[in-house]
Motif scaffolding. Sequence first.
Motif, mmCIF file in Angstrom:
data_model
loop_
_atom_site.group_PDB
_atom_site.id
_atom_site.type_symbol
_atom_site.label_atom_id
_atom_site.label_comp_id
_atom_site.label_asym_id
_atom_site.label_seq_id
_atom_site.Cartn_x
_atom_site.Cartn_y
_atom_site.Cartn_z
ATOM 1 N N GLN A 12 22.203 8.697 33.094
ATOM 2 C CA GLN A 12 22.851 9.583 33.726
ATOM 3 C C GLN A 12 22.184 11.088 34.022
ATOM 4 O O GLN A 12 22.261 11.655 34.995
ATOM 5 N N THR A 13 21.591 11.429 32.817
ATOM 6 C CA THR A 13 20.775 12.604 33.002
ATOM 7 C C THR A 13 19.681 12.370 33.919
ATOM 8 O O THR A 13 19.609 13.533 34.662
ATOM 9 N N LEU A 14 19.068 11.412 34.028
ATOM 10 C CA LEU A 14 17.819 11.293 35.028
ATOM 11 C C LEU A 14 18.412 11.432 36.419
ATOM 12 O O LEU A 14 18.013 12.205 37.344
ATOM 13 N N HIS A 15 19.701 10.973 36.823
ATOM 14 C CA HIS A 15 20.161 11.104 37.999
ATOM 15 C C HIS A 15 20.760 12.673 38.230
ATOM 16 O O HIS A 15 20.703 12.973 39.387
ATOM 17 N N GLU A 16 21.550 13.327 37.159
ATOM 18 C CA GLU A 16 21.792 14.519 37.435
ATOM 19 C C GLU A 16 20.501 15.401 37.792
ATOM 20 O O GLU A 16 20.575 16.330 38.614
ATOM 21 N N ILE A 17 19.478 15.435 36.882
ATOM 22 C CA ILE A 17 18.371 16.088 37.153
ATOM 23 C C ILE A 17 17.662 15.925 38.333
ATOM 24 O O ILE A 17 17.305 16.865 39.345
ATOM 25 N N THR A 18 17.654 14.695 39.047
ATOM 26 C CA THR A 18 16.985 14.195 40.466
ATOM 27 C C THR A 18 17.818 14.977 41.173
ATOM 28 O O THR A 18 17.443 15.596 42.262
ATOM 29 N N GLN A 19 19.263 14.957 41.243
ATOM 30 C CA GLN A 19 19.988 15.438 42.163
ATOM 31 C C GLN A 19 19.873 17.042 42.236
ATOM 32 O O GLN A 19 19.710 17.583 43.233
ATOM 33 N N ALA A 20 19.604 17.667 41.123
ATOM 34 C CA ALA A 20 19.661 19.057 40.829
ATOM 35 C C ALA A 20 18.163 19.555 41.517
ATOM 36 O O ALA A 20 18.172 20.590 42.234
ATOM 37 N N LEU A 21 17.112 18.815 41.400
ATOM 38 C CA LEU A 21 15.683 19.120 41.979
ATOM 39 C C LEU A 21 15.923 19.204 43.367
ATOM 40 O O LEU A 21 15.238 19.901 44.044
ATOM 41 N N GLU A 22 16.411 18.127 43.976
ATOM 42 C CA GLU A 22 16.770 17.742 45.488
ATOM 43 C C GLU A 22 17.749 18.880 45.960
ATOM 44 O O GLU A 22 17.334 19.453 47.091
ATOM 45 N N MET A 36 16.913 19.136 25.846
ATOM 46 C CA MET A 36 16.679 17.871 25.373
ATOM 47 C C MET A 36 15.374 17.729 24.418
ATOM 48 O O MET A 36 14.762 18.734 24.116
ATOM 49 N N GLU A 37 15.517 16.637 23.747
ATOM 50 C CA GLU A 37 14.288 16.444 22.726
ATOM 51 C C GLU A 37 12.933 16.113 23.681
ATOM 52 O O GLU A 37 12.976 15.630 24.589
ATOM 53 N N PRO A 38 11.828 16.348 23.003
ATOM 54 C CA PRO A 38 10.685 16.237 23.442
ATOM 55 C C PRO A 38 10.248 14.674 23.617
ATOM 56 O O PRO A 38 9.989 14.299 24.948
ATOM 57 N N GLU A 39 10.967 13.805 22.982
ATOM 58 C CA GLU A 39 10.707 12.355 23.301
ATOM 59 C C GLU A 39 11.667 11.853 24.538
ATOM 60 O O GLU A 39 11.300 11.071 25.201
ATOM 61 N N ASP A 40 12.844 12.580 24.708
ATOM 62 C CA ASP A 40 13.584 12.183 25.735
ATOM 63 C C ASP A 40 13.234 12.742 27.050
ATOM 64 O O ASP A 40 13.146 12.062 28.123
ATOM 65 N N ILE A 41 12.403 13.923 26.864
ATOM 66 C CA ILE A 41 11.684 14.677 28.053
ATOM 67 C C ILE A 41 10.616 13.594 28.736
ATOM 68 O O ILE A 41 10.410 13.432 29.875
ATOM 69 N N ALA A 42 9.903 13.011 27.633
ATOM 70 C CA ALA A 42 8.839 12.089 27.773
ATOM 71 C C ALA A 42 9.390 10.835 28.755
ATOM 72 O O ALA A 42 8.694 10.563 29.707
ATOM 73 N N ALA A 47 10.158 8.379 34.005
ATOM 74 C CA ALA A 47 10.930 7.410 34.885
ATOM 75 C C ALA A 47 11.220 8.318 36.302
ATOM 76 O O ALA A 47 11.789 7.866 37.046
ATOM 77 N N SER A 48 10.221 9.490 36.443
ATOM 78 C CA SER A 48 10.350 10.173 37.644
ATOM 79 C C SER A 48 9.292 9.851 38.541
ATOM 80 O O SER A 48 8.239 9.644 38.075
ATOM 81 N N PRO A 49 9.649 9.833 39.818
ATOM 82 C CA PRO A 49 8.439 9.743 41.055
ATOM 83 C C PRO A 49 7.231 11.144 40.667
ATOM 84 O O PRO A 49 7.707 11.998 40.131
ATOM 85 N N ARG A 50 6.023 10.797 41.010
ATOM 86 C CA ARG A 50 5.284 11.941 40.874
ATOM 87 C C ARG A 50 5.455 13.173 41.261
ATOM 88 O O ARG A 50 5.069 14.237 40.471
ATOM 89 N N LYS A 51 6.149 13.421 42.549
ATOM 90 C CA LYS A 51 6.164 14.688 42.960
ATOM 91 C C LYS A 51 7.406 15.535 42.009
ATOM 92 O O LYS A 51 7.114 16.575 41.739
#
Length: 452
Positions: A12-22, A36-42, A47-51
């Motif tokens: 869910q966090t990944l989806h929210e951040i991806t939407q916010a970036l777009e 977020m904790e550093p390990e969660d950011i890792a 899990a994110s595309p390169r760009k």
Amino acid sequence: MAEQIEFDQAHQTLHEITQALENGRFVHVRRQLQDMEPEDIAILLEASPRKSREVLWQLTDPEDYGEILDELAEDVKDALVSKMAPEKLAEVTEGMDTDDVAYVLRSLPDDLSREVLSQMDSADRLRVEMALSYPEDTAGGIMNTDVITIRSDVDVDVVLRYLRMKGELPELTDALYVVDSSNQLIGHLSLSVLLTTQPDVPVAEVMEDADEAIRVDTKDSDVASLFERRNWISAPVVDENQVLVGRITIDDVVDIIREDAEHSMMSMAGMDDDEDTFAPVFKSARKRSIWLGANVLAALAAASVSNMFESTLEQMASIAVLMTIVPSMGGVAGNQTVALVIRGLALGHIGNSNKKELLYKEAAIGLLNGILWALLIGAIVMLWKGNLMLGAIISAAMLTNLFVAGIAGVTIPIILKKMNIDPALAGGMALTTVTDVVGLSAFLGLATFLIH
């Protein structure tokens, strides 16, 4: 259930951040990353595309860079580190454990690694250079040099005052190491004993002997096995002269176990366990094509056997229909044995003293399964095709191939291990080649001899 909730929250966090970036909401993303904790950011970066990954890295707090880099898979880490200036990278590594800094620097080009080292202070540089001097897959390569040492001729009260003066202990410290004047390890004093002993008692009376130290050249897989068997939280590392050079903690061992599991899983498909999920297409295709080429050679070997009996196949369509059954059954049975043997080798359960017994056991299993399935498949073929001879032929081929599969499933991983070839990488392909060739040769050979 708790793990499922965590994974759902991460997605869910990944989806929210991806939407916010777009949508260009970079300030919102930065605030989310700060919470977020550093390990969660890792995990988010992997899990994110390169760009998107590059943008996220720029929005992340630089103070967290060191901890995040330590958690990243090698390919992802290398891609991010390669774009950082040496002085910035040296700044990031400040405060990191020695083994973590070594992990970051190992994959850098030599000139860049030397430049980063030159930006460090002399004490940190010496510790990192010592860690880099050991192979990555040994105790020396994963140890941390941040240890607390004490002498045996002082009282417990002196040790307690020394610790209060230091103000903090290295993470996961459960014992202090007792050394002599030459820094040779002579024992250890657990914190639980230290805190429950009268202050005027000498350390020499309550310390335990150093009979479980790890040699600096010990393989990391053997280190993991020791921690598993002894239930250690940390362990000292010594050189050939029993001089204390560092310690290994349970968090490093967990990383080893996880990496070994990923390596075994990915190697079975001929892939790099550190490969970036979103690596460039050409890079991924090049790596995978090597394995595909090896499999083509194995397939051609099996096809050449079929080609030898081309005339038989032309005259009996039933043989062509049934010819895949025997190799398939042998491949499945053999791969079961290969998986068992690879696991046994990894856990240290298989050695010169017991490999013969294992071979006898798996050969017997292959023989029993061969008899069972030979009778069953033979009966089915006789009823299906109305041909007693064809049923007998496939039964004999099935028995032969399952018996051979049991033997090959034991011998192939052991031979590959002796040749310093990863059994997880090549064992399955070698086994499949053997069962295909033996299965087709037995089935088509008997058909040619008895029917043709």
